[in-house]
Design an enzyme around this catalytic site. Structure first.
Site, PDB file in Angstrom:
ATOM      1  N   GLU A   1     -31.185  16.426   3.654  1.00  0.00           N
ATOM      2  CA  GLU A   1     -30.730  17.339   2.605  1.00  0.00           C
ATOM      3  C   GLU A   1     -29.212  17.284   2.443  1.00  0.00           C
ATOM      4  OE1 GLU A   1     -29.466  20.797   0.362  1.00  0.00           O
ATOM      5  OE2 GLU A   1     -28.846  20.254   2.382  1.00  0.00           O
TER       6      GLU A   1
ATOM      7  N   ASP B   1     -33.038  28.060   2.161  1.00  0.00           N
ATOM      8  CA  ASP B   1     -31.768  27.450   2.567  1.00  0.00           C
ATOM      9  C   ASP B   1     -30.714  28.554   2.517  1.00  0.00           C
ATOM     10  OD1 ASP B   1     -29.798  25.610   3.243  1.00  0.00           O
ATOM     11  OD2 ASP B   1     -30.429  24.125   1.761  1.00  0.00           O
TER      12      ASP B   1
HETATM   13 ZN    ZN Z   1     -28.376  23.714   3.458  1.00  0.00          ZN
END
Ligand code: ZN
Length: 343
Positions: free
Chosen positions: A220, A240
């Site tokens: 990511e 997140d």
């Molecule tokens: Zn992150």
């Protein structure tokens, strides 16, 4: 409502935070999570690129929803070795570089050895260099001092250290007064939150409304985390870190619901439902716009997946530096993920 197993949660959180996993070097922690998943009675598969996918059977298996969190972190890699035996480095992801000055690190050789060292500016001593304080902290003006007797490039090579070796940054993980103080709370705290939710589901034999695939992404921080998704996922909730600062309303005690980030607005219905759930269940939450941000949902959409996507996460202070959040934010996040799956 979910009753968080606090001991289990902190055990997993600590293991996640203290196991090095810069993007591209996540196999050790992923193997660990495979075992945690099996202990909960769920299936774990690895994709070719190293993503972990956990499947939880739902009440209605005709639709599949996804949850994602990323276990990869920022880090560095050996770029070259100086003639005097320091390591020059390239960044993995985008840390706030000045915060690396004087941080401890570990170099991981490809044959499994590890060596400790310290990130320093190339003017590291105030008694010697006029620009010790003022020199700009960039990778070009910094290097790594190894904790080994090395006086030349050859001495370093003899240790088995080579260009392309991963360098992990000491996370300095500390739990104090309900705060979690560490690097890489982004996004390991969210991974721990997903395990906290799965622990509750497994222990109480609760099935989510729909078949659920939990995507633990591994790239990511370099932009292509969840660019591959199993084709049966119709909607995905990325978990997140939530942003804090400027005119944003989130704090370290809230679950943040992101309406829009640099990749554009998130799905209208999903985001509205999450706000409704947070409100109806009296969670401490904030809806915000993130100025410089993209998520695993953004990566999936850019890669061409036809999904609905939304983004939530615990409020994290000083992201990509020495981060901090509070257990309250993590608990609110687990509650909202649980409601999203079961309400
Ligand atoms: Zn992150």
């Amino acid at each position: 409502m979910i009753a968080v197993d606090v001991k289990y949660f902190y055990e997993k959180l600590e293991k996640l935070l203290t196991t090095p996993s810069p993007s591209g070097y996540t196999h050790e922690i992923m193997t660990e999570m495979e075992a945690w998943t099996q202990a909960l009675g769920y299936a774990f598969e690895w994709t070719e690129k190293g993503t972990g996918i956990i499947t939880i059977e739902g009440k209605d298996d005709s639709r599949t929803v996804g949850l994602s969190a990323h276990v990869d972190t920022l880090g560095a890699m050996v770029r070259s070795i100086s003639s005097s035996g320091e390591l020059n480095f390239t960044l993995v992801g985008g840390p706030i570089v000045p915060t690396l000055d004087s941080e401890y690190c570990t170099v991981h050789t490809r044959d499994g050895r590890s060596y400790t060292g310290t990130f320093l500016s190339t003017s590291p001593a105030v008694h010697v260099y006029k620009d010790a304080s003022s020199k700009e902290r960039t990778p070009d003006n910094m290097s790594i001092r190894l904790d080994e007797v090395v006086k030349s490039k050859d001495d370093v090579l003899k240790l088995g250290i080579a260009v392309g070796d991963f360098i992990s940054i000491d996370p300095k993980t500390t739990f104090v007064n309900g705060f979690v103080k560490s690097r890489f709370i982004d996004d390991k705290a969210s991974v721990a939150c997903l395990f906290g939710v799965m622990k509750h589901l497994s222990e109480n034999k609760i099935q989510p409304n729909f078949k659920t695939k939990v995507v633990i992404s591994a790239f990511e921080e370099v932009g292509h985390g969840a660019s591959y998704l199993p084709s049966d996922i119709k909607e995905m909730l990325a978990v997140d870190m939530g942003c804090i600062g400027l005119d944003l309303s989130c704090t370290e005690y809230d679950v943040s619901i992101c309406a829009k980030d640099s990749s554009g607005p998130y799905d209208y219905q999903m985001t509205s439902r999450l706000i409704e759930l947070a409100k109806a269940n009296e969670l401490s939450y904030a809806v915000d716009i993130y100025p410089f941000y993209g998520s695993d949902v953004s990566a999936s959409l850019r890669a061409g997946h036809n999904i609905k996507g939304a983004l939530i996460g615990p409020g994290v202070h000083a992201s990509h530096g020495l981060e901090r959040t509070h257990f309250k934010a993590l608990e609110n996040t687990m509650k909202l993920v649980y409601l999203y799956l079961t309400a």
